[in-house]
Design a protein around this motif. Structure first.
Motif, PDB file in Angstrom:
ATOM      1  N   GLY A   1     -28.184   8.985  41.614  1.00 40.34           N
ATOM      2  CA  GLY A   1     -27.074   9.337  41.088  1.00 40.34           C
ATOM      3  C   GLY A   1     -26.828  10.824  41.101  1.00 40.34           C
ATOM      4  N   ALA A   2     -27.996  11.614  40.907  1.00 41.48           N
ATOM      5  CA  ALA A   2     -27.947  13.001  41.095  1.00 41.48           C
ATOM      6  C   ALA A   2     -28.005  13.463  42.543  1.00 41.48           C
ATOM      7  N   LEU A   3     -28.634  12.796  43.177  1.00 40.35           N
ATOM      8  CA  LEU A   3     -28.604  13.235  44.839  1.00 40.35           C
ATOM      9  C   LEU A   3     -27.209  12.921  45.164  1.00 40.35           C
ATOM     10  N   PHE A   4     -26.538  11.667  44.914  1.00 41.09           N
ATOM     11  CA  PHE A   4     -25.425  11.349  45.331  1.00 41.09           C
ATOM     12  C   PHE A   4     -24.189  12.812  45.066  1.00 41.09           C
ATOM     13  N   ALA A   5     -24.519  13.004  43.924  1.00 43.58           N
ATOM     14  CA  ALA A   5     -23.309  14.080  43.386  1.00 43.58           C
ATOM     15  C   ALA A   5     -23.828  15.454  43.965  1.00 43.58           C
ATOM     16  N   LEU A   6     -25.130  15.717  44.118  1.00 42.24           N
ATOM     17  CA  LEU A   6     -25.572  16.930  44.813  1.00 42.24           C
ATOM     18  C   LEU A   6     -25.081  16.814  46.281  1.00 42.24           C
ATOM     19  N   ALA A   7     -25.084  15.761  46.890  1.00 38.39           N
ATOM     20  CA  ALA A   7     -24.683  15.721  48.416  1.00 38.39           C
ATOM     21  C   ALA A   7     -23.289  15.984  48.551  1.00 38.39           C
ATOM     22  N   ASN A   8     -22.360  15.467  47.387  1.00 36.78           N
ATOM     23  CA  ASN A   8     -20.871  15.649  47.900  1.00 36.78           C
ATOM     24  C   ASN A   8     -20.488  16.974  47.320  1.00 36.78           C
ATOM     25  N   TRP A   9     -21.141  17.440  46.152  1.00 42.23           N
ATOM     26  CA  TRP A   9     -20.907  18.748  45.698  1.00 42.23           C
ATOM     27  C   TRP A   9     -21.357  19.870  47.065  1.00 42.23           C
ATOM     28  N   ALA A  10     -22.145  19.689  47.491  1.00 45.56           N
ATOM     29  CA  ALA A  10     -22.393  20.747  48.469  1.00 45.56           C
ATOM     30  C   ALA A  10     -21.299  20.820  49.568  1.00 45.56           C
ATOM     31  N   PHE A  11     -20.908  19.680  50.073  1.00 42.54           N
ATOM     32  CA  PHE A  11     -19.828  19.715  51.092  1.00 42.54           C
ATOM     33  C   PHE A  11     -18.497  20.251  50.369  1.00 42.54           C
ATOM     34  N   ILE A  12     -18.355  19.699  49.477  1.00 42.29           N
ATOM     35  CA  ILE A  12     -16.960  20.070  48.913  1.00 42.29           C
ATOM     36  C   ILE A  12     -16.941  21.433  48.255  1.00 42.29           C
ATOM     37  N   ASP A  13     -18.072  21.966  48.276  1.00 38.58           N
ATOM     38  CA  ASP A  13     -18.104  23.677  48.052  1.00 38.58           C
ATOM     39  C   ASP A  13     -17.956  24.294  49.430  1.00 38.58           C
ATOM     40  N   ALA A  14     -18.551  23.859  50.152  1.00 38.85           N
ATOM     41  CA  ALA A  14     -18.204  24.588  51.811  1.00 38.85           C
ATOM     42  C   ALA A  14     -16.899  24.233  52.085  1.00 38.85           C
TER      43      ALA A  14
ATOM     44  N   SER B   1     -14.508  27.413  52.522  1.00 39.70           N
ATOM     45  CA  SER B   1     -14.009  27.421  53.786  1.00 39.70           C
ATOM     46  C   SER B   1     -12.220  27.893  53.753  1.00 39.70           C
ATOM     47  N   ALA B   2     -11.781  27.122  52.830  1.00 38.53           N
ATOM     48  CA  ALA B   2     -10.109  27.410  52.536  1.00 38.53           C
ATOM     49  C   ALA B   2      -9.745  28.837  52.187  1.00 38.53           C
ATOM     50  N   HIS B   3     -11.007  29.445  51.351  1.00 38.56           N
ATOM     51  CA  HIS B   3     -10.501  30.809  50.715  1.00 38.56           C
ATOM     52  C   HIS B   3     -11.456  32.049  51.529  1.00 38.56           C
ATOM     53  N   ALA B   4     -11.602  31.526  52.720  1.00 39.71           N
ATOM     54  CA  ALA B   4     -12.762  32.488  53.628  1.00 39.71           C
ATOM     55  C   ALA B   4     -11.957  33.497  53.964  1.00 39.71           C
TER      56      ALA B   4
END
Length: 185
Positions: free
Chosen positions: A36-49, A53-56
């Motif tokens: 679950g932690a790996l799943f959350a980390l995976a999606n958090w990393a991409f959503i963070d990007a 990107s939206a505010h770049a």
């Protein structure tokens, strides 16, 4: 080279059995939480990007009227969607049916479960290959600044972390629980 008759089981597809790990008393719980932690980390990393990107802004030293040269678009989302679908497919499969342990009446059920598992892993591998392709073709070959390469790195890390999470969850669900009893006659 043939296997000795005592080690041969005609129901087996692979020579090596599924791994058996002993991680202590709460091995199943630890595995599920780690997945679950790996799943959350995976999606958090991409959503963070994607949010970044939206505010770049344009790279440092550019005129203030210049916009950022690249943003996260739908093409960047496709590998993550494929990896997520593969993750769901893999974890919807009954582990006993893949092994063929429970003595299911339909011999084709084991074959279908293994095919379904293959499709799930193929989706995840396609997501990983797609994310590497997007990283190379969209971000690295165009020579963007380092701040924009993060979008591609986040995409690849999402696919890798989803793949690791699926493997950890598969292994942890395959182990026996502390409260599970095997009654045989």
């Amino acid at each position: 080279m043939a296997l000795p008759r005592s080690s041969y089981d005609p129901r087996r597809v692979c020579l090596n059995p599924f791994p058996e790990f002993t991680l202590g008393k709460h091995r199943r719980t630890v595995g599920v939480y780690l997945a679950g932690a790996l799943f959350a980390l995976a999606n958090w990393a991409f959503i963070d990007a994607a949010i970044l990107s939206a505010h770049a802004k344009a790279p440092y030293g550019s005129p203030p009227t210049v916009e950022a040269p690249v943003h996260v678009t739908f093409v960047d989302w496709i590998p993550g969607i494929c990896s997520l679908l593969g993750y769901l497919v893999i974890n919807l499969i009954d582990k006993d049916r893949v092994r063929g342990d429970e003595g299911f009446g339909d011999s084709r059920a084991v074959w279908r479960a293994r095919l379904f598992l293959f499709i799930g892993f193929a989706l995840m591998a396609g997501g990983l290959a797609g994310s590497v392709t997007v990283l190379v073709l969209k971000y690295i070959l165009n020579g963007y600044a380092e701040q924009f390469l993060y979008y591609g790195y986040a995409n690849v890390s999402q696919s890798v972390a989803l793949m690791l999470s699926a493997i950890v969850l598969w292994i942890s669900q395959s182990t026996s629980s502390e409260y599970e009893y095997n009654l045989t006659l």
